[in-house]
Motif scaffolding. Sequence first.
Motif, PDB file in Angstrom:
ATOM      1  N   UNK A 256       0.797  -1.231   0.000  1.00 16.15           N
ATOM      2  CA  UNK A 256       0.000   0.000   0.000  1.00 16.15           C
ATOM      3  C   UNK A 256       0.820   1.266   0.000  1.00 16.15           C
ATOM      4  N   UNK A 257       2.098   1.184  -0.403  1.00 12.08           N
ATOM      5  CA  UNK A 257       2.955   2.371  -0.458  1.00 12.08           C
ATOM      6  C   UNK A 257       2.748   3.046  -1.814  1.00 12.08           C
ATOM      7  N   UNK A 258       1.753   3.876  -1.902  1.00 10.32           N
ATOM      8  CA  UNK A 258       1.311   4.396  -3.198  1.00 10.32           C
ATOM      9  C   UNK A 258       2.379   5.233  -3.888  1.00 10.32           C
ATOM     10  N   UNK A 259       2.994   6.186  -3.199  1.00  3.02           N
ATOM     11  CA  UNK A 259       3.986   7.046  -3.837  1.00  3.02           C
ATOM     12  C   UNK A 259       5.200   6.250  -4.300  1.00  3.02           C
ATOM     13  N   UNK A 260       5.635   5.299  -3.479  1.00  2.00           N
ATOM     14  CA  UNK A 260       6.765   4.464  -3.866  1.00  2.00           C
ATOM     15  C   UNK A 260       6.412   3.605  -5.076  1.00  2.00           C
ATOM     16  N   UNK A 261       5.182   3.093  -5.082  1.00  2.00           N
ATOM     17  CA  UNK A 261       4.724   2.298  -6.221  1.00  2.00           C
ATOM     18  C   UNK A 261       4.697   3.130  -7.488  1.00  2.00           C
ATOM     19  N   UNK A 262       4.246   4.373  -7.386  1.00  2.00           N
ATOM     20  CA  UNK A 262       4.248   5.265  -8.545  1.00  2.00           C
ATOM     21  C   UNK A 262       5.658   5.449  -9.086  1.00  2.00           C
ATOM     22  N   UNK A 263       6.603   5.663  -8.169  1.00  2.00           N
ATOM     23  CA  UNK A 263       7.992   5.837  -8.588  1.00  2.00           C
ATOM     24  C   UNK A 263       8.552   4.581  -9.231  1.00  2.00           C
ATOM     25  N   UNK A 264       8.229   3.424  -8.657  1.00  2.00           N
ATOM     26  CA  UNK A 264       8.704   2.160  -9.213  1.00  2.00           C
ATOM     27  C   UNK A 264       8.115   1.916 -10.591  1.00  2.00           C
ATOM     28  N   UNK A 265       6.875   2.359 -10.783  1.00  2.00           N
ATOM     29  CA  UNK A 265       6.235   2.203 -12.090  1.00  2.00           C
ATOM     30  C   UNK A 265       6.999   2.991 -13.152  1.00  2.00           C
ATOM     31  N   UNK A 266       7.396   4.207 -12.816  1.00  2.00           N
ATOM     32  CA  UNK A 266       8.140   5.037 -13.763  1.00  2.00           C
ATOM     33  C   UNK A 266       9.494   4.397 -14.066  1.00  2.00           C
ATOM     34  N   UNK A 267      10.187   3.938 -13.013  1.00  2.00           N
ATOM     35  CA  UNK A 267      11.502   3.316 -13.196  1.00  2.00           C
ATOM     36  C   UNK A 267      11.377   2.038 -14.020  1.00  2.00           C
TER      37      UNK A 267
END
Length: 373
Positions: A256-267
């Motif tokens: 549920x770490x939304x911001x981290x998940x967003x960043x990982x999606x970009x990477x």
Amino acid sequence: MLETVKEWLFWDRLWLPRDLSWSDLEDSEGRVYAKASHLYAALPCALCMLLVRYLFERYVATPLADVWGIKDKGRVTAEPNPVLENYFCSKARVPSQADVRALCKKANWPERRVQVWFRRRRNQDRPGLRRRFCEASWRCAFYLLAFVYGVLVLYDKPWFYNLKEVWAGFPKQSMLPSQYWYYILEMGFYVSLVLRLTFDVKRKDFKEQVIHHTATLILLSFSWISNFIRIGTIVMALHDSSDIVLEAGKLFNYAGWEKTTNGMFVVFTAVFMMTRLVIFPFWVIHCTWVYPLEYYDAFFGYYFFNAMLAVLQMLHLYWAVLILRMVYKFIFSKLEGDDRSDEEEDDSDSSKERNHKLSHTNGSGTRGWASGH
């Protein structure tokens, strides 16, 4: 008969350039060559992988899930009903509206109750969040260790920086111990994935995953037997690089770490597109398609190896389309799910709501993107 099949299967003209035979690849002058018999070690390695995975998921991934507060959602079990159960198991998991009406008459239940029963029954077969977290943890750990080991195997080799060196002296290239273990570990891992396919979390691209694992094992086996080891190690390290980010993204998504998940999606998107759609076709396949012809005439093994690389590239394109669809949602709307996910349904879902939910449930932002290969 077996000897005849073996002779045809390992016919020199199939797998080696003209004027070369398997006798030329016998160990001599301090050189040790890869042999087909070495691949037998992949099976016991796969069994060891399954054991290590069990221990890892139980003693590492499960405690980590507890620390991150990852819990399975409470599920309401579908009440026993032989008529509906028989339809569910033998005909369809999602009945049509006409079938729902027919089942209402057979079960003597109202339509609403039948629809809720099917939603609850489908949920029973779906893996829980903790199980998905443990599976992703294992894959992430393996890909990370495999990538690090691959870099250590390759960083001081001239062919890592100049791909023409891949074919220098081919096929009389001595096998290195580091290459042997890299191959056996990777093959053991993919064999273990094949053995676990029917038990692991299934997604909508299940068939594509089967094709991918099969093509990977065929490629690894053939490249080993034909001594295409140098390019094989590069292909493995290249693929592992994006898989690390993918599996790590799943972990943060489940936590549920939304911001981290967003960043990982970009990477992940950047790494995947660069490695699978740029480096792989324009460097690796170019290396296997163009450079070998500077040293020897084309032969069956040359075409076979490049055909299998082309199969992998087509799978890359398939997954790239899914990723780009998510990028589009991420930029122009909200990416709230994975087109490949099979998410749980609520009892309140209507047919239209359920169809929407299958594509758009998992929270907000990019939660749920990380379910691809």
